[in-house]
Design a protein around this motif. Sequence first.
Motif, PDB file in Angstrom:
ATOM      1  N   ARG A   1      33.179  42.951  44.748  1.00  0.00           N
ATOM      2  CA  ARG A   1      32.634  42.772  43.396  1.00  0.00           C
ATOM      3  C   ARG A   1      32.005  41.384  43.242  1.00  0.00           C
ATOM      4  O   ARG A   1      31.054  41.205  42.469  1.00  0.00           O
ATOM      5  N   ALA A   2      32.538  40.406  43.958  1.00  0.00           N
ATOM      6  CA  ALA A   2      31.977  39.059  43.902  1.00  0.00           C
ATOM      7  C   ALA A   2      30.685  38.945  44.691  1.00  0.00           C
ATOM      8  O   ALA A   2      29.778  38.178  44.339  1.00  0.00           O
TER       9      ALA A   2
ATOM     10  N   ASP B   1      35.547  53.246  36.910  1.00  0.00           N
ATOM     11  CA  ASP B   1      36.064  52.569  35.717  1.00  0.00           C
ATOM     12  C   ASP B   1      35.535  53.234  34.449  1.00  0.00           C
ATOM     13  O   ASP B   1      36.276  53.448  33.478  1.00  0.00           O
TER      14      ASP B   1
ATOM     15  N   THR C   1      38.264  43.372  50.418  1.00  0.00           N
ATOM     16  CA  THR C   1      38.948  43.907  49.243  1.00  0.00           C
ATOM     17  C   THR C   1      37.915  44.274  48.186  1.00  0.00           C
ATOM     18  O   THR C   1      36.765  43.800  48.210  1.00  0.00           O
ATOM     19  N   ASP C   2      38.326  45.103  47.229  1.00  0.00           N
ATOM     20  CA  ASP C   2      37.415  45.471  46.151  1.00  0.00           C
ATOM     21  C   ASP C   2      36.977  44.242  45.358  1.00  0.00           C
ATOM     22  O   ASP C   2      35.808  44.129  44.967  1.00  0.00           O
ATOM     23  N   ASP C   3      37.896  43.326  45.105  1.00  0.00           N
ATOM     24  CA  ASP C   3      37.553  42.114  44.349  1.00  0.00           C
ATOM     25  C   ASP C   3      36.514  41.278  45.086  1.00  0.00           C
ATOM     26  O   ASP C   3      35.590  40.729  44.468  1.00  0.00           O
ATOM     27  N   LYS C   4      36.664  41.170  46.408  1.00  0.00           N
ATOM     28  CA  LYS C   4      35.701  40.408  47.203  1.00  0.00           C
ATOM     29  C   LYS C   4      34.325  41.062  47.141  1.00  0.00           C
ATOM     30  O   LYS C   4      33.301  40.377  47.000  1.00  0.00           O
TER      31      LYS C   4
ATOM     32  N   LEU D   1      32.923  51.925  42.275  1.00  0.00           N
ATOM     33  CA  LEU D   1      34.060  51.406  41.510  1.00  0.00           C
ATOM     34  C   LEU D   1      33.724  51.287  40.023  1.00  0.00           C
ATOM     35  O   LEU D   1      34.540  51.627  39.161  1.00  0.00           O
ATOM     36  N   ASP D   2      32.524  50.808  39.728  1.00  0.00           N
ATOM     37  CA  ASP D   2      32.096  50.696  38.328  1.00  0.00           C
ATOM     38  C   ASP D   2      32.041  52.074  37.671  1.00  0.00           C
ATOM     39  O   ASP D   2      32.432  52.233  36.503  1.00  0.00           O
TER      40      ASP D   2
ATOM     41  N   VAL E   1      30.759  49.024  45.251  1.00  0.00           N
ATOM     42  CA  VAL E   1      30.912  48.416  43.931  1.00  0.00           C
ATOM     43  C   VAL E   1      30.347  49.310  42.837  1.00  0.00           C
ATOM     44  O   VAL E   1      30.940  49.449  41.753  1.00  0.00           O
TER      45      VAL E   1
END
Length: 304
Positions: free
Chosen positions: A138-139, A253, A133-136, A249-250, A246
């Motif tokens: 990003r971590a 944003d 996932t995108d959240d994973k 994605l940044d 990532v």
Amino acid sequence: MQIVIQLPQVQIKKIQQYYQTKLVPNGPAGSIFRAKTANTTITAYRSGKVLFQGNQPEIEAQKWQKISKSTSGKKKSHAAQLPNDFQSWSVIGSDEVGAGAYFGPLTTAAVYVSHANLNWVKDLGIADSKTLTDDKMRAIAPQIIERLPHHVVNLMPDQYNKLQKKYNVVALKALSHNFALSQVVEKINPDYPQGILIDQFVQSKSYFAYLEKAQQKPIIRRNVFFSTKGEQHHLSVAAASVLARVIELDAMDQLSQEAGLSLTIGAGSNVDQLAARLLSRKMDLGHFAKLHFANTQKAQKLLK
């Protein structure tokens, strides 16, 4: 600009069916069919050659190059030529994202994973980075940045549109991969990777031809491998895929904040609507989007 690929007849029939609504009469001698999209003319011949011509032929051609590798029944990927113990090598891997998205950058990352770091990267859980996932991601990305030698080429739309006037999308990918890889090689000097693995977007011969035409020296030719689904063959490509995603994605944003709209990744009809809204506000579309996509013309028509 034109691209020619060789395909089996069974695949050509599938292509003809795919472009059924865009077929045009009176193809050239020896042809099976001719079709026209907004930016590309596709002509298939009885010899098995398929010719893509137009402003962005690489976008249409890549659809069928990738499909032919997975449906022809033959192992055409360079993965079959990788050494048996390649997954344990110290490798610089590279991957890119954003080539098929209207909004946002073309982002290419290269990451060096030495043999000593393989278990550490494996423990991050990125063996199949495409399922994260995108959240994973990003971590995970900050840990990659902190520990592993890497470099990212992030062509934001303003710069991308300037370069695209001189280079097609495949050439931009080749130049970006080569530059990112060269920077990582410099960072690990005097160490040297056992191999380089590029997530394949074009045949190796064409890759080096693009570099030569642009007068960009290839970082190395020895032990350079090309493979589709490269993340499955070495963790360095998986790490590069996560990092590129990532950064993309940044960037999205940032662009969304500037636009005052939630810009999405892709090239569908919803993207046309968003582009039209930007145009209606008299905003510079080239700051947010890759202008050579057909979405630009579609957005302009929505305002009429």
